[in-house]
Scaffold this motif. Structure first.
Motif, PDB file in Angstrom:
ATOM      1  N   GLU A  69       0.813  -1.209   0.000  1.00 51.60           N
ATOM      2  CA  GLU A  69       0.000   0.000   0.000  1.00 51.60           C
ATOM      3  C   GLU A  69       0.852   1.267   0.000  1.00 51.60           C
ATOM      4  OE1 GLU A  69      -2.682  -0.452   3.304  1.00 51.60           O
ATOM      5  OE2 GLU A  69      -3.730  -2.120   2.337  1.00 51.60           O
ATOM      6  N   ASP A  70       2.160   1.111  -0.203  1.00 51.85           N
ATOM      7  CA  ASP A  70       3.108   2.232  -0.242  1.00 51.85           C
ATOM      8  C   ASP A  70       3.077   3.091   1.016  1.00 51.85           C
ATOM      9  OD1 ASP A  70       4.224   1.615  -2.724  1.00 51.85           O
ATOM     10  OD2 ASP A  70       2.619   2.656  -3.801  1.00 51.85           O
ATOM     11  N   VAL A  71       2.785   2.470   2.140  1.00 54.34           N
ATOM     12  CA  VAL A  71       2.809   3.168   3.415  1.00 54.34           C
ATOM     13  C   VAL A  71       4.249   3.316   3.893  1.00 54.34           C
ATOM     14  CG1 VAL A  71       2.081   3.086   5.837  1.00 54.34           C
ATOM     15  CG2 VAL A  71       0.493   2.406   4.023  1.00 54.34           C
ATOM     16  N   GLY A  72       5.037   2.278   3.632  1.00 55.57           N
ATOM     17  CA  GLY A  72       6.431   2.292   4.034  1.00 55.57           C
ATOM     18  C   GLY A  72       6.956   0.885   4.158  1.00 55.57           C
ATOM     19  N   THR A  73       8.258   0.799   4.370  1.00 55.06           N
ATOM     20  CA  THR A  73       8.906  -0.485   4.565  1.00 55.06           C
ATOM     21  C   THR A  73       9.274  -0.614   6.029  1.00 55.06           C
ATOM     22  OG1 THR A  73       9.794  -0.396   2.328  1.00 55.06           O
ATOM     23  CG2 THR A  73      10.830  -1.942   3.854  1.00 55.06           C
ATOM     24  N   PHE A  74       8.716  -1.622   6.654  1.00 54.71           N
ATOM     25  CA  PHE A  74       8.938  -1.851   8.072  1.00 54.71           C
ATOM     26  C   PHE A  74       9.411  -3.291   8.248  1.00 54.71           C
ATOM     27  CE2 PHE A  74       5.592   1.293   7.655  1.00 54.71           C
ATOM     28  CZ  PHE A  74       5.998   2.298   8.515  1.00 54.71           C
ATOM     29  N   PRO A  75      10.514  -3.496   8.979  1.00 56.32           N
ATOM     30  CA  PRO A  75      10.961  -4.874   9.230  1.00 56.32           C
ATOM     31  C   PRO A  75       9.923  -5.642  10.049  1.00 56.32           C
ATOM     32  CG  PRO A  75      12.690  -3.285   9.767  1.00 56.32           C
ATOM     33  CD  PRO A  75      11.429  -2.507   9.532  1.00 56.32           C
ATOM     34  N   ALA A  76       9.637  -6.858   9.628  1.00 56.33           N
ATOM     35  CA  ALA A  76       8.640  -7.683  10.324  1.00 56.33           C
ATOM     36  C   ALA A  76       9.022  -7.893  11.787  1.00 56.33           C
ATOM     37  CB  ALA A  76       8.462  -9.018   9.614  1.00 56.33           C
ATOM     38  N   GLU A  77      10.328  -7.979  12.067  1.00 57.70           N
ATOM     39  CA  GLU A  77      10.781  -8.186  13.449  1.00 57.70           C
ATOM     40  C   GLU A  77      10.391  -7.002  14.333  1.00 57.70           C
ATOM     41  OE1 GLU A  77      13.009  -8.135  10.796  1.00 57.70           O
ATOM     42  OE2 GLU A  77      12.934 -10.296  10.466  1.00 57.70           O
ATOM     43  N   GLU A  78      10.500  -5.799  13.781  1.00 67.26           N
ATOM     44  CA  GLU A  78      10.109  -4.605  14.544  1.00 67.26           C
ATOM     45  C   GLU A  78       8.597  -4.527  14.687  1.00 67.26           C
ATOM     46  OE1 GLU A  78      11.994  -1.155  12.825  1.00 67.26           O
ATOM     47  OE2 GLU A  78      14.006  -1.937  13.263  1.00 67.26           O
ATOM     48  N   ILE A  79       7.892  -4.870  13.620  1.00 70.87           N
ATOM     49  CA  ILE A  79       6.432  -4.884  13.697  1.00 70.87           C
ATOM     50  C   ILE A  79       5.988  -5.860  14.775  1.00 70.87           C
ATOM     51  CG2 ILE A  79       4.329  -5.583  12.476  1.00 70.87           C
ATOM     52  CD1 ILE A  79       5.441  -4.233  10.006  1.00 70.87           C
ATOM     53  N   ALA A  80       6.667  -6.997  14.894  1.00 70.27           N
ATOM     54  CA  ALA A  80       6.305  -7.982  15.921  1.00 70.27           C
ATOM     55  C   ALA A  80       6.431  -7.379  17.316  1.00 70.27           C
ATOM     56  CB  ALA A  80       7.177  -9.232  15.798  1.00 70.27           C
ATOM     57  N   VAL A  81       7.488  -6.614  17.558  1.00 68.39           N
ATOM     58  CA  VAL A  81       7.671  -5.958  18.862  1.00 68.39           C
ATOM     59  C   VAL A  81       6.543  -4.958  19.114  1.00 68.39           C
ATOM     60  CG1 VAL A  81       9.153  -4.366  20.164  1.00 68.39           C
ATOM     61  CG2 VAL A  81      10.176  -6.264  18.886  1.00 68.39           C
ATOM     62  N   LEU A  82       6.245  -4.144  18.114  1.00 65.69           N
ATOM     63  CA  LEU A  82       5.198  -3.126  18.246  1.00 65.69           C
ATOM     64  C   LEU A  82       3.820  -3.759  18.394  1.00 65.69           C
ATOM     65  CD1 LEU A  82       6.601  -0.789  15.469  1.00 65.69           C
ATOM     66  CD2 LEU A  82       6.835  -0.458  17.937  1.00 65.69           C
ATOM     67  N   PHE A  83       3.565  -4.790  17.608  1.00 64.05           N
ATOM     68  CA  PHE A  83       2.290  -5.506  17.652  1.00 64.05           C
ATOM     69  C   PHE A  83       2.089  -6.136  19.025  1.00 64.05           C
ATOM     70  CE2 PHE A  83      -0.354  -8.939  15.231  1.00 64.05           C
ATOM     71  CZ  PHE A  83      -1.521  -8.278  15.534  1.00 64.05           C
ATOM     72  N   ASP A  84       3.146  -6.740  19.568  1.00 69.26           N
ATOM     73  CA  ASP A  84       3.064  -7.364  20.884  1.00 69.26           C
ATOM     74  C   ASP A  84       2.765  -6.322  21.961  1.00 69.26           C
ATOM     75  OD1 ASP A  84       3.200  -9.705  22.509  1.00 69.26           O
ATOM     76  OD2 ASP A  84       5.210  -9.124  23.157  1.00 69.26           O
ATOM     77  N   LEU A  85       3.387  -5.163  21.868  1.00 72.02           N
ATOM     78  CA  LEU A  85       3.098  -4.085  22.829  1.00 72.02           C
ATOM     79  C   LEU A  85       1.658  -3.608  22.688  1.00 72.02           C
ATOM     80  CD1 LEU A  85       6.425  -2.059  22.655  1.00 72.02           C
ATOM     81  CD2 LEU A  85       5.489  -3.228  24.672  1.00 72.02           C
ATOM     82  N   TRP A  86       1.169  -3.515  21.452  1.00 70.76           N
ATOM     83  CA  TRP A  86      -0.224  -3.110  21.241  1.00 70.76           C
ATOM     84  C   TRP A  86      -1.173  -4.142  21.852  1.00 70.76           C
ATOM     85  CZ3 TRP A  86      -3.970  -5.291  17.780  1.00 70.76           C
ATOM     86  CH2 TRP A  86      -5.160  -4.551  17.705  1.00 70.76           C
ATOM     87  N   LEU A  87      -0.850  -5.421  21.671  1.00 67.27           N
ATOM     88  CA  LEU A  87      -1.682  -6.471  22.266  1.00 67.27           C
ATOM     89  C   LEU A  87      -1.660  -6.391  23.791  1.00 67.27           C
ATOM     90  CD1 LEU A  87      -0.738  -9.451  19.916  1.00 67.27           C
ATOM     91  CD2 LEU A  87      -2.955  -8.263  20.017  1.00 67.27           C
ATOM     92  N   ASP A  88      -0.491  -6.080  24.367  1.00 63.98           N
ATOM     93  CA  ASP A  88      -0.405  -5.885  25.819  1.00 63.98           C
ATOM     94  C   ASP A  88      -1.331  -4.761  26.264  1.00 63.98           C
ATOM     95  OD1 ASP A  88       1.486  -7.881  26.049  1.00 63.98           O
ATOM     96  OD2 ASP A  88       3.192  -6.488  26.242  1.00 63.98           O
ATOM     97  N   PHE A  89      -1.298  -3.651  25.524  1.00 66.82           N
ATOM     98  CA  PHE A  89      -2.168  -2.519  25.841  1.00 66.82           C
ATOM     99  C   PHE A  89      -3.635  -2.929  25.765  1.00 66.82           C
ATOM    100  CE2 PHE A  89      -4.894   0.941  24.388  1.00 66.82           C
ATOM    101  CZ  PHE A  89      -4.715   1.857  25.413  1.00 66.82           C
TER     102      PHE A  89
END
Length: 111
Positions: free
Chosen positions: A84-104
């Motif tokens: 979607e041309d939003v940007g390039t994000f490493p999956a490993e970093e997304i996993a960290v952010l996603f996990d924090l969001w799930l914690d929240f």
């Protein structure tokens, strides 16, 4: 219409709280790379991915929770954002952010 406006305002406020929570729990390297606006974009991607996935239809465990394949979902989100041309994000970093969001989100359910 006021009810819809209230719901939208509440969702925006919750997303902002989630972004602040995530930012507060990042190490300095990630904190420097992910500002609140980027985190809000990722939160939208997290919710979109879960809504479009059938993962939440899985049978929950005895606590009512579904085991999420964090690595696979993070890779899917990274690919979606790139497509979607939003940007390039490493999956490993997304996993960290996603996990924090799930914690929240879990904390919200607990309160």
């Amino acid at each position: 219409m006021a009810i819809l406006d209230d719901d939208i305002a509440r969702d925006i406020a919750e997303d902002n709280k989630a972004a602040e929570y995530i930012a507060a729990h990042l190490d300095d390297d990630l904190k420097a790379r992910y500002d609140v606006d980027t985190l809000l974009t990722l939160i939208e991607a997290f919710t979109t991915c879960l809504a479009e996935s059938d993962i939440l239809d899985e049978k929950p465990d005895s606590d009512g929770c579904v085991d999420l394949p964090l690595t696979a979902l993070s890779e899917e989100i990274a690919a979606m954002l790139s497509r979607e041309d939003v940007g390039t994000f490493p999956a490993e970093e997304i996993a960290v952010l996603f996990d924090l969001w799930l914690d929240f989100e879990e904390q919200q359910w607990d309160n």
